[in-house]
Design an enzyme around this catalytic site. Structure first.
Site: not given
Length: 159
Positions: A89, A107
């Site tokens: 993460d 992104d």
């Protein structure tokens, strides 16, 4: 909803990577968050002064499958020794990292937007809040550049 396809790879990826790359005084160290399809990595590694690219992608499947199914996105960049792929993460990674980057590209999943998407709310909405972005700003070099892809290129609501 797809954010990239072979048909829009170059316009999408160019719009994501090149404004940051050309405005940053240094392109030595990159952090690319998301973008596990490899296209942004491919473009970052085109610069001869790039020394290190860290791709932080939560899904190993995205990285593996795009290398197999859409090899043009990676174009062999996965074998470049300047690339480190971290499966994690990115928000946890950035909070734990002490490394500074010249360029950080986010992104990630699109936020909701009444005009551009059919959704009024998105699980991604909190990703674009000041509290979520501040740790990335803190990991930039003094003249570093942070860029975020925060909406798709097409207009779903056009007649």
């Amino acid at each position: 909803m797809a954010q990239i396809s072979e048909a829009v790879d170059m316009p999408y990826t160019t719009a994501l990577v090149y404004p940051a790359a050309l405005s940053a005084p240094s392109r030595k160290k990159w952090l690319i968050a998301g973008s596990g399809d490899g296209a942004a990595v491919r473009e970052a590694l085109r610069f001869s002064d790039t020394e290190r690219v860290v791709l932080v992608e939560i899904s190993k499947t995205v990285v593996q499958e795009t290398q197999e199914l859409v090899p043009s996105f990676w174009n062999g960049a996965q074998n470049d020794p300047r690339l480190e792929i971290v499966y994690a993460d990115v928000f946890r990674y950035i909070r734990e990292s002490r490394e500074l980057f010249d360029i950080i590209l986010l992104d990630l999943t699109d936020p909701a937007d009444d005009f551009h998407t059919p959704f009024r709310r998105s699980a991604a909405d909190p990703l674009y809040a000041r509290d979520a972005l501040q740790p990335f700003v803190d990991r930039l070099t003094p003249a570093g550049v942070l860029t975020a892809q925060a909406q798709e290129l097409s207009d779903l609501r056009s007649a």
